[in-house]
Scaffold this active site. Structure first.
Site, PDB file in Angstrom:
ATOM      1  N   ASP A   1      -2.356  -1.264   5.812  1.00 16.81           N
ATOM      2  CA  ASP A   1      -2.762  -0.826   7.145  1.00 16.81           C
ATOM      3  C   ASP A   1      -4.260  -0.599   7.281  1.00 16.81           C
ATOM      4  OD1 ASP A   1      -3.000   1.364   5.546  1.00 16.81           O
ATOM      5  OD2 ASP A   1      -1.700   2.682   6.718  1.00 16.81           O
TER       6      ASP A   1
ATOM      7  N   ASP B   1       0.851  -1.174   0.000  1.00 16.51           N
ATOM      8  CA  ASP B   1       0.000   0.000   0.000  1.00 16.51           C
ATOM      9  C   ASP B   1       0.896   1.236   0.000  1.00 16.51           C
ATOM     10  OD1 ASP B   1      -2.378   1.440   0.143  1.00 16.51           O
ATOM     11  OD2 ASP B   1      -2.274   1.580   2.316  1.00 16.51           O
TER      12      ASP B   1
ATOM     13  N   ASP C   1      -7.288  -3.477   3.067  1.00 11.47           N
ATOM     14  CA  ASP C   1      -6.170  -4.362   2.774  1.00 11.47           C
ATOM     15  C   ASP C   1      -6.356  -5.769   3.354  1.00 11.47           C
ATOM     16  OD1 ASP C   1      -4.677  -2.311   1.513  1.00 11.47           O
ATOM     17  OD2 ASP C   1      -4.054  -1.557   3.464  1.00 11.47           O
TER      18      ASP C   1
END
Length: 912
Positions: A642, A337, A646
């Site tokens: 996070d 990410d 995800d």
């Protein structure tokens, strides 16, 4: 109206493409909300607004499931046999290994389903709704489709809403989209296939209102919300077993078949061909089986992994599942990410454009320290009036606050306003110019339609000034002059400033324009008419969520280790490309968006996924598809993240890595590894440690299997030739008890070998028992056989009795194991170095312990009586040590020859 009827009348998933009035009609509601009676009826119909309760697994069954393993069955069988034979110590050791292995598995594994429970914590506990036109506060679990929810700054949304009334409403949706900046909400419908981040007329459950007010009608609750759908995906995603577990299972099955086959052959041969007494033959075969089974392997494997876990904890990485520490060392792709992982998740002003020129602003995050540079040279802010005026506007047209908590600067309010306030503090320090000297008299709050914010401020000397900030195209249209470097006003070229704004935007910056206007002291109320077309432009600011400096180094290290790094984010393509370029991703600025992914089937996506490193405007479904597409190429994939968005991909990946500080509980529960410092650089350390763990596991296996093979081979050859056993059954059990775990543990503490991070990733399908290891097992077993039978034959020729001959063979076997241990310590380089000979403290502690135990069993009368041993002379002892040296030299020569030939083959491949 029931659930089926609502579904037929209106596609709830397409609320963002409908006008609010259509949503109200489909849901049978109004702007006054539902009546209490109707709300109660719908609560019974739709159920409570929370994820379905997680099914609890029986604790006893969960524990017993860890005994369902082929090698465990064999160990339990071996323990039963040793118990029947009266070898109680060996029985206790084997059963201890079995139970410790099961307990470790029970504690460390099987907790990923807690991610669904963590998602519950993301829902707001209370919600303000209209019931019969009256505002009331209810438990968010009682919110139903058709409810009208009232939103204010600081509220956490209880469900998915179609907005129908807003005033400067901004919502932080990073948990769903990965975008750092709060989203400006609108009322206009958007395309039915718009990505989540582009559905600006919607507000989603679990997200946070950062500014403004609004009202919305509930279109989805519980598992129909975006968070609820993620929860559903999480429960449907199959967790992959790790390569290590797969290979150990395969190895266990083949080992069991091999042992059973050999035992059966020996029973048949010994009884029907050699004519052995069946009971004596059965005892010999049992000893053969016990010698062949590496009962220490599960324990040493778990200990090796646990040591890796401790090493990772020192590097701020918490391993939730033991095998994951090895798996992360074999990953070939890291899908990461952007927000908070590669970047700091902190907005910062990096560029300021005034009439004086382009200025670079240094500094990290919200810490109000950093130089102002012009063409690389430091600029004194007090000497640049244009910069000071812009900084003053940034501070006064601002509702954020900066706070220093435990040495860390944080922002209360909008992150972008926090970045502007930080800029002002860098220019002014904490002087009265941006504090007590000024007081706010009126404001025009930010509105997504007008795209600017304005505040009217009075200075201590009664001067009245309006400060404006907003989108460049909007603010530029309201300006008639600009402030030059001398602090006076002049006409300005709107097109030129628009080009400057476009240039900043092309670099991935979020651009704001700032302007001001001196007001008449008698003005009491600020209106748009007072400032439209009358503003003086102060300049532009470029804002970015900067990459972590250590992340740039970590990406480079991962690429050097043959690991591809791919960024998957919900942010805009331009911002993602700019960050990707700064981070140093392999394939430059090539970006694939979520909309493009939607246009591809799985086969097409798999064909393109290797050539793209930046994926923007993605949804949770896209992340899952990307992970699966990479895995379709046989790659081991790690996913870092996070946010709640995800979690499904973290669970589906071969190893999921969550951020510990800023990460959601759902992400942490779904992950295998949690980074306590939220530092991408820790991933490179995790890879290095993971490779070290696998190397050490390979060393343990390379030491344990050949030595066990050597023991078994002596029994087999003796039975086939009709000879006396060189080592008695009880002595073989002693060797297993003393050396199998003790010396194997020493290898678990081996440090990282040189060039570990310069080797390509290990193939997911590469077997532990590859051709090289099989050859090593055969070679070492043969040398062990020759050494043991050699010393046994020597003893008989010298006229020694059987007890002394077996004692010499016993000690030879232990010495050969010790020298083999020092050889195995360096499997990728030479063992003929001082560092290799010096070893580690653990190695020498284990070797000294085994040596002392061997002296005890050889020379202490009580143990001589128990194990049938005799005193060994100094001369014979030196011969035994000499055999160990010969073994070490032969193995080292063979390894260097293999390394040389392997290097030549690699060179030929490169040249061809």
């Amino acid at each position: 109206m029931n659930n089926d009827l609502i579904s037929k009348q209106f596609d709830l998933d397409a609320s963002h493409s409908k006008e609010p009035i259509a949503v109200f009609e489909a849901l049978g509601s109004s702007t006054d909300g539902l009546s209490s009676a109707e709300a109660a009826r719908r609560l019974d119909l739709f159920g409570r607004n929370q994820p379905p309760a997680r099914k609890e697994k029986n604790v006893v069954l969960r524990f017993l499931r860890h005994f369902n393993h082929v090698l465990i069955y064999v160990l339990i069988g071996a323990a039963t046999v040793t118990l029947l034979l009266g070898h109680h110590i060996d029985t206790v050791v084997i059963l201890t290994v079995v139970f410790v292995t099961a307990i470790i598995g029970f504690v460390q594994e099987g907790r990923a389903e807690q991610a669904m429970e963590a998602i519950r914590e993301l829902l707001a506990p209370q919600a303000s709704v209209l019931r019969g036109g009256q505002r009331t506060s209810i438990d968010s679990a009682e919110v139903v489709p058709g409810d009208v929810v009232l939103l204010e700054a600081g509220d956490k949304l209880p469900a998915d809403l179609r907005l129908f009334q807003i005033h400067g409403l901004q919502v932080q949706e990073a948990m769903l989209t990965g975008e750092s900046v709060a989203i400006e909400k609108t009322l206009e419908p958007v395309s039915a296939d718009a990505a989540i981040g582009d559905r600006t007329c919607m507000a989603f459950g679990g997200t946070l209102v950062t500014a403004g007010q609004g009202r919305g009608i509930v279109t989805a609750t519980a598992n129909r919300t975006e968070i609820g759908r993620i929860s559903g995906m999480l429960s449907d995603v199959d967790e992959l077993t790790t390569p290590l577990v797969e290979q150990m299972n395969t190895f266990s099955r083949w080992l069991t078949l091999f042992i059973l086959a050999v035992a059966a052959i020996m029973l048949v041969f010994g009884y029907f061909v050699a004519g052995y007494d069946f009971f004596e033959l059965f005892m010999a075969v049992v000893v053969l089986a016990v010698s062949a089974i590496p009962e220490g392997l599960p324990a040493v494997l778990s200990i090796t992994l646990a040591i890796g876990v401790q090493a990772m904890a020192r590097r701020h990485a918490i391993v939730r599942r033991l095998p994951a520490i090895e798996t992360v060392g074999s990953v070939s792709v890291i899908c990461t990410d952007k927000t908070g992982t590669l970047t700091r998740n902190e907005m910062v002003v990096t560029d300021v454009v005034t009439a004086s020129g382009v200025l670079d602003i240094e500094g990290d995050g919200y810490t109000p320290n950093g130089q102002v540079l012009h063409e690389g040279q430091s600029v004194a802010p007090e000497d640049d009036d244009a910069l000071r005026q812009l900084a003053l506007a940034a501070a006064r047209c601002n509702d954020a606050q900066l706070q220093e908590i435990d040495g860390v600067w944080k922002v209360n309010g909008d992150p972008m306003e926090g970045a502007l306030l930080t800029l002002a503090w860098k220019v002014f320090g904490r002087r009265a110019e941006i504090g007590d000297t000024w007081s706010r008299r009126d404001l025009i709050p930010f509105d997504s339609r007008q795209r600017f914010m304005a505040t009217m401020e009075r200075r201590a000397d009664d001067a009245l000034v309006t400060f404006v900030k907003g989108a460049p195209e909007q603010v530029l249209a309201m300006c008639s002059t600009e402030q030059n470097s001398a602090g006076t006003t002049r006409g300005f070229d709107s097109a030129q400033w628009a080009a400057k704004a476009a240039e900043l935007a092309s670099q991935g910056r979020r651009v704001l324009a700032l302007a001001s206007k001196k007001m008449e002291p008698s003005t009491t109320k600020l209106t748009i008419g007072d400032i439209d077309g009358r503003l003086t432009l102060l300049g532009l600011v470029g804002i970015i969520d900067p990459p972590r400096a250590e992340a740039i180094e970590a990406v480079a290290e991962c690429r050097g280790a043959g690991i591809a790094v791919k960024m998957i984010t919900g942010d805009h393509a331009g911002t993602a490309a700019a960050i990707g370029a700064e981070i140093g991703l392999a394939h430059g600025s090539a970006v694939m968006t979520g909309a493009q992914i939607d246009q591809m089937d799985d086969a097409q996506l798999a064909a393109h996924v290797l050539d793209i490193d930046i994926f923007a405007r993605t949804s949770p479904e896209h992340k899952l598809r990307l992970v699966r597409a990479l895995q379709s190429h046989g790659l081991s994939v790690a996913m870092t993240g996070d946010g709640v968005n995800d979690a499904p991909a973290l669970k589906r990946a071969d190893v999921g890595i969550a951020m510990g500080k800023k990460g959601s509980e759902a992400a942490k529960e779904a992950a295998d590894i949690v980074l306590a410092d939220d530092n991408f650089a820790s991933i490179a350390a995790a890879v290095r440690e993971g490779r070290t763990v696998f190397d050490n596991i390979k060393k343990v296996i390379s030491w344990l299997l050949p030595t066990n093979g050597g023991e078994s081979l002596t029994v087999v050859v003796a039975l086939l030739l009709g000879l006396a056993l060189p080592i008695s059954p009880l002595q073989l059990l002693w060797v297993n008890l003393v050396t199998a775990i003790t010396l194997g543990i020493a290898l678990a503490y081996e440090p990282t070998e040189e060039n570990t991070m310069r080797r390509p990733p290990r193939s997911r399908n590469a077997p532990i028992l590859g051709p090289e290891l099989v050859w090593h097992i055969v070679l070492v077993s043969t040398l062990f056989l020759a050494g043991v039978f050699g010393i046994f034959s020597y003893a008989l020729k010298q006229g020694y009795d059987l007890a002394l001959a077996q004692t010499l063979s016993l000690n030879t076997l232990v010495v050969l194991k010790i020298f083999h241990l020092f050889f195995v310590r360096n499997i990728y380089g030479t063992s003929l170095t001082w560092d290799a000979v010096r070893g580690t403290r653990v190695v020498w502690l284990c070797v000294i312990s085994v040596t002392l135990l061997q002296f005890a069993v050889t020379y202490l009368p009580p143990l001589q009586t128990a194990f049938g041993t005799s005193d060994v002379s100094v001369t014979d002892g030196l011969i035994i040590v000499g055999l160990g040296v010969v073994l070490f030299v032969l193995l080292e020569l063979e390894k260097q020859l293999a390394l040389t030939l392997g290097s030549r083959r690699q060179t030929q491949v490169i040249k061809s």
